[in-house]
Design a protein around this motif. Structure first.
Motif, PDB file in Angstrom:
ATOM      1  N   SER A  12       6.811   5.930 -11.048  1.00 15.75           N
ATOM      2  CA  SER A  12       6.227   4.922 -10.297  1.00 15.75           C
ATOM      3  C   SER A  12       5.332   4.009 -11.170  1.00 15.75           C
ATOM      4  CB  SER A  12       5.611   5.675  -9.058  1.00 15.75           C
ATOM      5  OG  SER A  12       6.267   6.318  -8.145  1.00 15.75           O
ATOM      6  N   GLN A  13       4.369   4.758 -11.936  1.00 16.03           N
ATOM      7  CA  GLN A  13       3.672   3.963 -12.694  1.00 16.03           C
ATOM      8  C   GLN A  13       4.111   3.276 -13.873  1.00 16.03           C
ATOM      9  OE1 GLN A  13       0.470   3.697 -12.235  1.00 16.03           O
ATOM     10  NE2 GLN A  13      -0.308   2.749 -14.161  1.00 16.03           N
ATOM     11  N   PRO A 106       3.490   1.129  -0.004  1.00 16.69           N
ATOM     12  CA  PRO A 106       3.775   0.528  -0.968  1.00 16.69           C
ATOM     13  C   PRO A 106       2.696   0.500  -2.077  1.00 16.69           C
ATOM     14  CG  PRO A 106       2.993  -0.600   0.977  1.00 16.69           C
ATOM     15  CD  PRO A 106       2.990   0.742   1.262  1.00 16.69           C
ATOM     16  N   LEU A 107       3.061   0.752  -3.370  1.00 14.81           N
ATOM     17  CA  LEU A 107       2.141   0.839  -4.321  1.00 14.81           C
ATOM     18  C   LEU A 107       1.640  -0.436  -4.769  1.00 14.81           C
ATOM     19  CD1 LEU A 107       3.967   4.232  -5.976  1.00 14.81           C
ATOM     20  CD2 LEU A 107       2.041   4.141  -4.526  1.00 14.81           C
ATOM     21  N   SER A 108       0.297  -0.155  -5.374  1.00 21.46           N
ATOM     22  CA  SER A 108      -0.207  -1.348  -6.220  1.00 21.46           C
ATOM     23  C   SER A 108      -1.261  -0.736  -7.226  1.00 21.46           C
ATOM     24  CB  SER A 108      -0.949  -2.338  -5.115  1.00 21.46           C
ATOM     25  OG  SER A 108      -1.796  -1.605  -4.496  1.00 21.46           O
ATOM     26  N   GLY A 135      -4.865   1.462   3.010  1.00 18.66           N
ATOM     27  CA  GLY A 135      -4.083   1.865   1.827  1.00 18.66           C
ATOM     28  C   GLY A 135      -4.988   2.015   0.633  1.00 18.66           C
ATOM     29  N   GLU A 136      -6.204   2.072   0.968  1.00 22.38           N
ATOM     30  CA  GLU A 136      -7.276   2.254  -0.185  1.00 22.38           C
ATOM     31  C   GLU A 136      -6.917   3.946  -0.647  1.00 22.38           C
ATOM     32  OE1 GLU A 136     -11.190   1.683   1.060  1.00 22.38           O
ATOM     33  OE2 GLU A 136     -10.798  -0.720   0.635  1.00 22.38           O
ATOM     34  N   VAL A 137      -7.329   4.222  -1.876  1.00 21.72           N
ATOM     35  CA  VAL A 137      -7.147   5.725  -2.094  1.00 21.72           C
ATOM     36  C   VAL A 137      -8.510   6.236  -3.052  1.00 21.72           C
ATOM     37  CG1 VAL A 137      -5.877   6.964  -4.081  1.00 21.72           C
ATOM     38  CG2 VAL A 137      -4.407   5.487  -2.791  1.00 21.72           C
TER      39      VAL A 137
END
Length: 345
Positions: A12-13, A106-108, A135-137
């Motif tokens: 993913s990264q 959805p990744l960002s 969507g904050e982590v």
């Protein structure tokens, strides 16, 4: 060797750094005979490339088709449920009416996958808290025994070496067994004060310790997510370490050897300050009986038992090496999987 979930995060990264869109899907609930456990993950690239798994394949096909058709549309996390009715269960290959729920993300840059990977590289156990609204982590250290949690507001996943395995002895069997343990997502430590064994070690990803095994057990402080396995056949190395390990909450403590050697070991350990319950917790001869003869077969036998105990599976006594060999009339001097014979000639 990377676990599947770690590979999902790494890929993913890499995709994010290459400027690609990435959707991360995590199994958060299952009902019935779902094909993958809670916590299983997959990452889906914007062109349909995929790593990881959340089912036997049919749900993956549906996710791929959706991304190829519509792209990675949602900007915030969402939830999907598969297998609610019989038609879906049949379509998505969910047996016995199984149902599973996914959280899709959805990744960002705000997903903090790179930071998470850095923490995992340090051997840390990490909570990743995803706000399902924004969507904050948030990343934070997790206590041993943590598990996935989800509610209407957040998904908290657990990443890192949740289970530890201490192997006493650095022989050929240890090397093969440790490779399997790494693939099963154990954090593995090998302890052997004998330089002639440890100097020949060639398996990456394992922590090597040269101190005496009982000192290593004390330093490790085994908890309910720890297993201790003695493989040296040397009472000077095995016995004190086993005694210390049996006093801890370790979910598995065992030693390789024949039925005769196992009986002699128990008699020696009775001389120490162990309770009857602690002594009863010692597993040996270790492994399930599969007629193992080679180091690889012995390793499979032992790791199968460790995983079964870790997963709370109560194995029938007849599957144990001692009981099975007694029923077959095997000679008492024969070891678990003939390990002694292999080690000494």
């Amino acid at each position: 060797m990377d676990s599947i979930d770690l590979d999902v995060l790494k890929r993913s990264q890499q995709w994010l750094e290459a400027g690609r869109g990435v959707l991360l899907a995590t199994v958060v609930r299952t009902w019935g005979s779902a094909p993958r456990p809670v916590g299983a993950m997959l990452a889906l690239r914007d062109d349909g490339a995929l790593v990881g798994s959340v089912s036997g394949g049919c749900i993956e096909d549906d996710l791929i088709a959706s991304v190829q058709r519509d792209g990675i549309v949602p900007q915030r996390p969402g939830r999907l449920v598969y297998g609610v009715d019989a038609d879906q269960a049949h379509r998505f290959g969910l047996p016995c009416g199984g149902t599973l729920e996914l959280v899709t993300e959805p990744l960002s840059a705000q997903s903090r996958i790179g930071e998470l990977l850095s923490m995992l590289a340090e051997g840390r156990l990490v909570h990743r808290r995803l706000c399902l609204r924004s969507g904050e982590v948030r990343l934070e250290s997790a206590p041993a025994g943590s598990s996935l949690q989800v509610d209407a507001h957040a998904l908290v996943t657990v990443h890192g070496p949740r289970y530890r395995l201490l192997v006493i002895g650095a022989g050929e069997l240890s090397r093969i067994l440790c490779a399997m343990a790494l693939a099963l997502d154990f954090q593995v430590t090998v302890c052997d004060p004998r330089s002639e064994y440890l100097d020949q070690w060639d398996l990456a990803g394992v922590e090597l310790v040269r101190s005496m095994p009982d000192d290593t057990v004390d330093a490790m402080q085994p908890d309910a997510c720890s297993a201790v396995l003695a493989l040296t056949h040397d009472p000077k190395l095995d016995d004190l370490a086993l005694m210390q390990a049996l006093k801890t909450p370790a979910f598995y403590v065992g030693a390789l050897g024949s039925r005769a050697n196992n009986h002699a070991r128990r008699e020696r350990l009775r001389l120490f300050d162990l309770t009857a319950a602690q002594l009863q917790a010692l597993r040996g001869p270790v492994g399930i009986f599969i007629g193992s003869k080679t180091p690889a077969e012995i390793a499979i036998s032992v790791m199968a038992e460790i995983v079964a105990v870790r997963n709370g599976v109560l194995l029938p006594r007849v599957w144990g090496v001692e009981e099975a060999k007694s029923l077959r009339g095997a000679p008492a001097a024969e070891s678990s999987g003939s390990a002694c014979r292999l080690r000494h000639g």
